[in-house]
Scaffold this active site. Structure first.
Site, PDB file in Angstrom:
ATOM      1  CG  ASP A 265      -9.732   2.581  -0.587  1.00  0.00           C
ATOM      2  OD1 ASP A 265      -8.710   1.118  -0.661  1.00  0.00           O
ATOM      3  OD2 ASP A 265      -9.159   2.903   0.295  1.00  0.00           O
TER       4      ASP A 265
ATOM      5  CG  ASP B 150      -2.351   0.050   0.853  1.00  0.00           C
ATOM      6  OD1 ASP B 150      -2.090   1.092   0.028  1.00  0.00           O
ATOM      7  OD2 ASP B 150      -3.448  -0.556   1.584  1.00  0.00           O
TER       8      ASP B 150
HETATM    9  C1  GLA Z   1      -5.757   1.324   2.602  1.00  0.00           C
HETATM   10  C2  GLA Z   1      -6.021   0.943   1.111  1.00  0.00           C
HETATM   11  C3  GLA Z   1      -7.344  -0.193   1.930  1.00  0.00           C
HETATM   12  C4  GLA Z   1      -6.332  -1.224   2.997  1.00  0.00           C
HETATM   13  C5  GLA Z   1      -6.535  -0.011   3.760  1.00  0.00           C
HETATM   14  C6  GLA Z   1      -5.642  -0.541   5.287  1.00  0.00           C
HETATM   15  O1  GLA Z   1      -6.841   2.555   1.964  1.00  0.00           O
HETATM   16  O2  GLA Z   1      -6.501   0.829   0.194  1.00  0.00           O
HETATM   17  O3  GLA Z   1      -7.533  -1.434   1.390  1.00  0.00           O
HETATM   18  O4  GLA Z   1      -5.739  -1.711   3.060  1.00  0.00           O
HETATM   19  O5  GLA Z   1      -5.814   1.091   3.026  1.00  0.00           O
HETATM   20  O6  GLA Z   1      -5.373   0.814   6.357  1.00  0.00           O
END
Ligand code: GLA
Length: 708
Positions: A511, A447
């Site tokens: 997301d 990430d």
């Molecule tokens: C980001 C990612 C999510 C999740 C969160 C965890 O927002 O895009 O899918 O993994 O971080 O903190």
């Protein structure tokens, strides 16, 4: 222009595309043509081909070369911009060497006065994707400040509309289009990552071009840092598309002998509209040696199931439920390390939390593997919370304007590690290496959850170096752990480009798991990325990011065209939902060879209330007819299904899952309930189409076509 020499016209052909370079002058080769295949022997004669000279312009034709130069009268955006203390600012290159084979051209240029060299590399293979990269070299004995080095390609006057993408968190990859009038449409991304609003693919095309029609030219930059894309039309009517890195002041200063390359630019052309472009891009992406070749396992990601509430018992039960549904890879998301009980603390401390995981991750990993699933883990290696042991020990490892300057504004309570500092780089590499060595982890969700702001390294802009450092980090980790797959996530889809995808295997597209939003996001992200690289999850009934509630059928049809996953506490799913999920996963597993290798097709919709997309392969196809909003017509027009073999007959059926249609129809055309569906030829399906039921908004119908 300089005196002609014996140098040739050079013609690359591949995948229905031609690139014709005129290398007969002593200067930079001119791009005479990029677009439709010109056939054998291009037959261009330079004196006839050179453009007219207009009144009050310079008295000789101004070449549109591989590296357009102001010195020759080019008044658009120049290919190379830089200087040496204010001098050597308008180079004029001479052609030194040109090597060409059937699929590549390498050009060497030099300006002995400005003391610069440039190498231009062009590759065009049977996919129809032209890859271009330029490298500039400082051959002088004083530093050279590089402001811009970009790949520029010509587009003809009839390419009078431009389309690119934009977006934001939870709404990536939305199209915007406009006329290409005189001037430049310039997109500049200063996020230090590809960006939720990345242009992704910049397209210029003939008026009204659509998914299946029109002549279109497109460029993409394979780069995960700051970048710029533009379409420009000069007063002389000539059009260009350009892509390049966006460099900060003094970000790249080439020492004597040093060089800097542009990221790869990926350009393609089609006379079949956007589907033609994406077919070329998908072909190219799939031809890469690093493209994932193994079956894409169905994933369960724990994020929206449990968020930061990690508990061995709960997660073991979740794994049990997932495995029973047919899930093949279990990914433990954020919250397993350091003081990471929420997003305020712990980033950077890549040690398993003794508080929540007193026996380490071992018991969960064993449990997951015992159920026959692979285990994946979330990491965010480039980031640090100021509330972390790492930051307390090494506040100097953070990107900031200059050593000792105040921290950049926090974003999600975090800062960015300066991986250009070798100690920071080595520390993070060491931690990741240890995690992968000590645990049976076969997948990382990698990430990157914030923009880079005033990101300096050693007092100078640092995004260029940071981007190269992250590539090095990924490359080294993959070298040490070649069997570990990596997903590129950046608050959803903010790092989706062919640079990061050289070293990753999947993109977390957004997301947002709201199926309605996902329909648009996936459709447009799919212009560049084939379905097998796009992470698409079935979320809970009510989407966490929008509050919309959707039927399981709509959520499933939306997710199953990509790399399928679940992101839902499926322990809470009812019996009926579990039956449907089991069937959907089994269906996806049965059909993923088609879904992940076929050609994506998207007939042009009649209005904006619905769309249709499908994947077609030899003798078989899956299509989704998707009602996005209420239809202006009482009865929808028959849906045209293109991309099939005209002369074959297909049996068309609506796919039923768990004994029920994936969607609820109100008034059905008779074929829908016929046990064998309807038989139509590819030609009929393309020209007269298939009658479809009236769907309510946010419903979708899944169609399965099999040829006799
Ligand atoms: C980001 C990612 C999510 C999740 C969160 C965890 O927002 O895009 O899918 O993994 O971080 O903190």
């Amino acid at each position: 222009m300089s005196e002609p020499t014996e140098r040739p016209l050079v013609h690359l052909r591949g995948g229905g595309v031609s690139v014709l370079l005129d290398a007969r002058s002593t200067g930079v080769p001119v791009v005479l043509h990029w677009g439709e295949d010109l056939g054998d022997g291009a037959g261009f004669d330079a004196p006839v081909w050179a453009p007219a000279v207009s009144n009050n312009a310079v008295d000789v034709p101004v070449p549109l070369s591989l590296l357009p130069e102001e010195a020759l009268g080019w008044s658009g955006r120049a290919g190379l911009v830089g200087h040496r203390g204010g001098h050597d600012w308008s180079p004029s290159f001479l052609l030194q060497d040109l090597q060409a084979t059937s699929d590549q051209i390498v050009v060497e240029l030099a300006d002995p006065v400005a003391r610069l060299g440039v190498t231009c590399e062009l590759y065009l293979d049977g996919t129809g994707v032209l890859r271009v990269r330029h490298t500039v070299r400082n051959t002088g004995d004083e530093p050279y400040v590089l402001d811009r080095l970009a790949v520029t390609l010509p587009v003809p006057g009839r390419a009078s509309e431009v389309l690119d993408l934009t977006g934001r968190w939870c709404r990536e990859a939305h199209p915007q289009r406009r006329d290409l009038q005189q001037g430049a449409w310039v997109r500049e991304s200063r996020h230090g990552r590809t960006g939720h609003d990345a242009s992704l693919v910049l397209v210029a095309g003939t008026p009204g071009f659509g998914w299946r029609h029109g002549e279109v030219w497109a460029v993409h930059l394979g780069w995960s840092g700051n970048h710029t894309t533009w379409a420009e039309r000069g007063p002389d009517g000539r059009g260009t598309l350009g892509v390049g890195e966006l460099l900060g002041p003094g970000e790249v200063i080439l020492a004597p002998g040093q060089e800097c390359a542009t990221p790869w630019a990926y350009a393609t052309w089609s006379d079949q509209g956007l589907d033609g472009l994406s077919a070329s891009y998908h072909r190219w992406v799939r031809s890469r040696p690093s493209h994932p070749r193994t079956t894409r396992p169905v994933v369960l990601n724990t994020w929206e199931a449990v968020y930061f509430q990690h508990d061995l018992g709960v997660l073991s039960e979740l794994a049990d439920s997932a495995a029973a549904l047919g899930v093949e890879r279990f990914v433990l998301d954020d919250g397993w390390f350091g003081q990471r009980r929420n997003d305020h603390a712990g980033l950077g401390d890549w040690e398993v939390s003794g508080e929540v995981w007193p026996q380490g991750l071992g018991p969960l990993i064993e449990h997951v593997r015992g159920l026959g699933m692979a285990f994946g883990l979330w990491v965010e290696p480039e980031m640090v919370n100021p509330d972390s042991d790492l930051y307390r020990a090494h506040p100097e490892w953070v990107l900031r304007e200059r050593p000792g300057s105040p921290l950049p504004p926090p974003s999600r309570h975090q800062q960015v590690l300066d991986l250009g500092q070798s100690a920071a780089f080595d520390h993070i590499l060491g931690r990741l290496d240890a995690l992968l060595t000590e645990n049976a982890i076969s997948y990382l969700k990698w990430d990157h959850n914030r923009d880079l702001v005033a990101a300096g390294h050693d007092g100078r802009p640092g995004v260029h170096g940071q981007t190269l450092a992250i590539y090095r980090l990924l490359d080294e980790l993959r070298r040490r752990h070649p069997d570990v797959e990596i997903e590129s996530c950046s608050s959803g889809g903010a790092r989706a480009d062919l640079g990061i995808l050289e070293r990753t295997d999947r993109v977390w597209v957004s997301d947002c798991n709201d199926a309605l939003e996902r329909q648009t996001i996936q459709r447009w992200m799919g212009l560049l990325l084939p379905p097998e690289l796009m992470g698409e999850h079935i979320g809970p009934p009510t989407a966490h990011t929008t509050g919309r509630t959707h039927s399981l059928g709509f959520r499933a049809v939306t997710a199953l065209f990509g790399h399928l996953g679940l992101e839902w506490d499926v322990r809470q799913a009812g019996e009926a939902e579990r039956r449907v999920l089991t069937d959907v996963i089994a269906f996806h597993r049965r059909h993923r060879d088609l879904l992940h290798a076929g050609t994506t097709v998207r007939p042009d919709p009649i209005d904006t209330s619905h769309h249709v997309h499908g994947v077609v392969d030899d003798g078989e196809a899956l299509f989704a007819y998707v009602q996005l909003a209420s239809s202006p017509a009482e009865v929808p027009a028959p849906v045209l299904l293109p991309g099939l073999d005209d002369d074959r007959t297909y049996r068309v059926r609506a796919e039923h899952v768990a004994g029920a249609p994936l969607t609820v129809q109100r008034v059905a055309p008779p074929w829908l309930d016929a046990p064998d569906g309807v038989r139509l030829t590819g030609r009929q399906l393309r020209i007269t189409g298939l009658p479809v039921p009236v769907l309510a908004p946010e419903q979708a119908l899944l169609l399965h076509l099999v040829a006799d």
